[in-house]
Design a protein around this motif. Structure first.
Motif, PDB file in Angstrom:
ATOM      1  N   HIS A 312       0.835  -1.194   0.000  1.00  0.00           N
ATOM      2  CA  HIS A 312       0.000   0.000   0.000  1.00  0.00           C
ATOM      3  C   HIS A 312       0.879   1.257   0.000  1.00  0.00           C
ATOM      4  N   ALA A 366     -11.493  -2.788  -3.981  1.00  0.00           N
ATOM      5  CA  ALA A 366     -10.126  -2.632  -3.480  1.00  0.00           C
ATOM      6  C   ALA A 366      -9.596  -1.227  -3.785  1.00  0.00           C
ATOM      7  N   ASP A 369     -11.055   1.584  -1.825  1.00  0.00           N
ATOM      8  CA  ASP A 369     -10.639   1.577  -0.427  1.00  0.00           C
ATOM      9  C   ASP A 369      -9.242   2.185  -0.309  1.00  0.00           C
ATOM     10  N   ASP A 370      -9.138   3.481  -0.547  1.00  0.00           N
ATOM     11  CA  ASP A 370      -7.865   4.201  -0.443  1.00  0.00           C
ATOM     12  C   ASP A 370      -6.762   3.545  -1.282  1.00  0.00           C
ATOM     13  N   ASN A 372      -6.212   0.382  -2.472  1.00  0.00           N
ATOM     14  CA  ASN A 372      -5.628  -0.849  -1.941  1.00  0.00           C
ATOM     15  C   ASN A 372      -5.157  -1.718  -3.116  1.00  0.00           C
ATOM     16  N   THR A 373      -3.984  -1.388  -3.617  1.00  0.00           N
ATOM     17  CA  THR A 373      -3.509  -2.032  -4.848  1.00  0.00           C
ATOM     18  C   THR A 373      -3.148  -3.500  -4.656  1.00  0.00           C
ATOM     19  N   SER A 374      -2.740  -3.888  -3.434  1.00  0.00           N
ATOM     20  CA  SER A 374      -2.385  -5.295  -3.264  1.00  0.00           C
ATOM     21  C   SER A 374      -3.645  -6.157  -3.331  1.00  0.00           C
ATOM     22  N   GLN A 375      -4.753  -5.656  -2.762  1.00  0.00           N
ATOM     23  CA  GLN A 375      -6.042  -6.345  -2.900  1.00  0.00           C
ATOM     24  C   GLN A 375      -6.467  -6.386  -4.359  1.00  0.00           C
TER      25      GLN A 375
END
Ligand SMILES: [Zn+2]
Length: 494
Positions: A312, A366, A369-370, A372-375
């Protein structure tokens, strides 16, 4: 669910709203062009690029400004050392920055203002602050911002007065004696002989000199965004965490004292540091410090983007050879599925229908949610896994799936260049590489890509002998070059 972003000003993740419906003004602090940009700088620029791409994918019209700081102590020192004029001295670093960012697939900002082109609005801003009594001329001829006359100072960094004093007064510099208060910061530096020698001094009603760094961003942001949208407030202002104090705090003070608005930006976003502490530099990648090093080591942009997306943007990320290698493996897996799916015959219904819904929902949730690139990456990998199974079972990709896949991969830019050559070639800038043969497939793509860009530049310059030479060079290495209406496509012979 709608987009939610972390706002450094409130220390909270908040629903994102804009000043004007459907459009976003985005100002990101750009590089100081005294050297080649470190990959740590590019981690910030890449986070900003993902933000921009996600805003656009969400339907916003984004007006993005990134400044180039071409006048400060470091650029002046460099110009003095080479005996060049300031603007000539920094030009190669500006060119290199653009080459690096094209290599890393950063979208073009709508404006890259150079500080030395915006001296007039900077002078006007200082005059206004002097007129309001918030700025004053010090004994040394420089102009300072009086923090004591701006009560809102410190809101962003939340440092109390004591800390601010300790921070500013840690070591006493010569200008400490010229200032009314140790915390005051410089708006306009009185010209010294060195500044004059490299052409870094301008006439102003309050004395000849040059702008302070913080002033540059305030003046350029207000000038460009003001002209474009008729607003004195930005929707989003972003940069690295090291800019929160004093740079952004000082930008707020100058800008708000000038406009009378309570805020300079509605959302302040900051990307965390990239660390190299845990890196045991291998021979393979050598001592990579700049984006230019990555390029010269044939590291594919998609691998760098994948590596950065795994963490993140508000968390520290350690750059290691192992992490880069595993990111590269990840891009290869996604690339293989992408190629397989592109070649498959499209179906109107079947297993890909629900997969499209899942991918779209999970990716959107994802990113909303701010960022959330890994998600978001996890959703892509899951789609590729399930998609491969569906292809094995004889299903064809539906139009809805292809569109969800393209949307997600366009935002993150984690597909390797293979199969997307025409696009990659157009996006690549000139290069100065010497002829060499790379050793692995990923490097080959990067290598061929750069030669194709060279060839394109040669064609544009109508240097057909050079263009033909590059074509046969590529041909010898197994790349067939096809020119068509949309640009240049390259096909690797099996
Ligand atoms: Zn700035």
């Amino acid at each position: 669910m709608t987009l939610r972003l972390y706002n450094t000003m409130t220390r909270q993740v908040e629903p994102f709203t804009t000043l004007d419906p459907g459009r976003v003004s985005l100002y990101t602090c750009g590089p100081t062009v005294y050297n080649y940009a470190h990959i740590g700088n590019f981690r910030t620029f890449l986070f900003e690029d993902v933000l921009r791409r996600w805003l656009e994918a969400s339907g916003y019209e984004v007006f993005h400004v990134m400044n180039l700081t071409d006048v400060d102590d470091k650029t002046i020192k460099g110009a003095l050392a080479t005996g060049a004029q300031l603007r000539d001295h920094v030009q190669p670093f500006i060119d290199a920055f653009h080459e690096d960012r094209r290599y890393l697939r950063l979208l073009d900002a709508h404006a890259y203002p150079r500080a030395t082109d915006f001296i007039a609005p900077m002078i006007a801003l200082v005059e206004d602050l002097l007129g309001k009594g918030i700025a004053y001329r010090g004994d040394d001829g420089s102009v300072y911002f009086a923090i004591g006359r701006f009560p809102a100072y410190g809101r962003l960094s939340r440092l109390d007065t004591r800390e601010l004093k300790a921070g500013a007064g840690g070591r006493v510099s010569t200008d400490e004696y010229a200032k009314e208060d140790a915390r005051d910061f410089v708006l306009w530096k009185a010209a010294r002989e060195d500044d004059e020698r490299v052409g870094a001094a301008w006439d102003a009603p309050f004395g000849r000199g040059r702008p302070g760094w913080h002033l540059e961003c305030s003046a350029m942001a207000l000038d460009l965004v003001g002209t474009r949208y008729g607003r004195d407030v930005l929707d989003i202002h972003a940069g690295g965490v090291d800019l929160i104090f004093p740079h952004h705090e000082d930008e707020i003070a100058q800008s708000c004292a000038h406009t009378g608005e309570p805020d300079f930006a509605r959302v302040w976003m900051h990307g965390e540091f990239l660390t190299m502490a845990g890196t045991k530099m291998s021979k393979r990648f050598g001592n990579i410090l700049t984006a230019r090093d990555l390029r010269e080591e044939h590291v594919e942009a998609s691998a760098v983007r994948m590596l950065f997306a795994t963490t993140h943007y508000r968390q520290k990320l350690d750059f290691t050879d192992e992490a880069l290698a595993s990111a590269r493996e990840g891009t290869r897996r996604l690339g293989e599925f992408d190629a397989r799916m592109s070649q498959a015959t499209e179906a109107t219904t079947g297993a890909f229908d629900p997969l499209a819904l899942v991918l779209d929902d999970e990716f959107t949730a994802a990113m909303d949610d701010d960022l959330n690139t890994s998600q978001a990456l996890a959703a892509l990998f899951e789609a590729a896994r399930a998609g491969n199974r569906a292809l094995d079972a004889g299903d064809g990709p539906t139009a809805a799936f292809r569109s969800a896949w393209t949307r997600a991969t366009t935002v993150l830019q984690v597909l390797p260049n293979s199969g997307r050559f025409a696009v990659a070639v157009e996006a690549a800038g000139e290069s100065t590489w010497t002829e060499q043969s790379p050793d692995d497939p990923t490097a080959q793509f990067a290598w061929a890509n750069w030669w194709a860009a060279q060839r394109l530049a040669a064609r544009q310059a109508r240097d057909f002998a050079e263009s033909d030479r590059i074509r046969s060079l590529l041909d010898r290495h197994g790349w067939e070059v096809r020119d068509n209406r949309d640009g240049t496509a390259m096909v690797q012979r099996k």
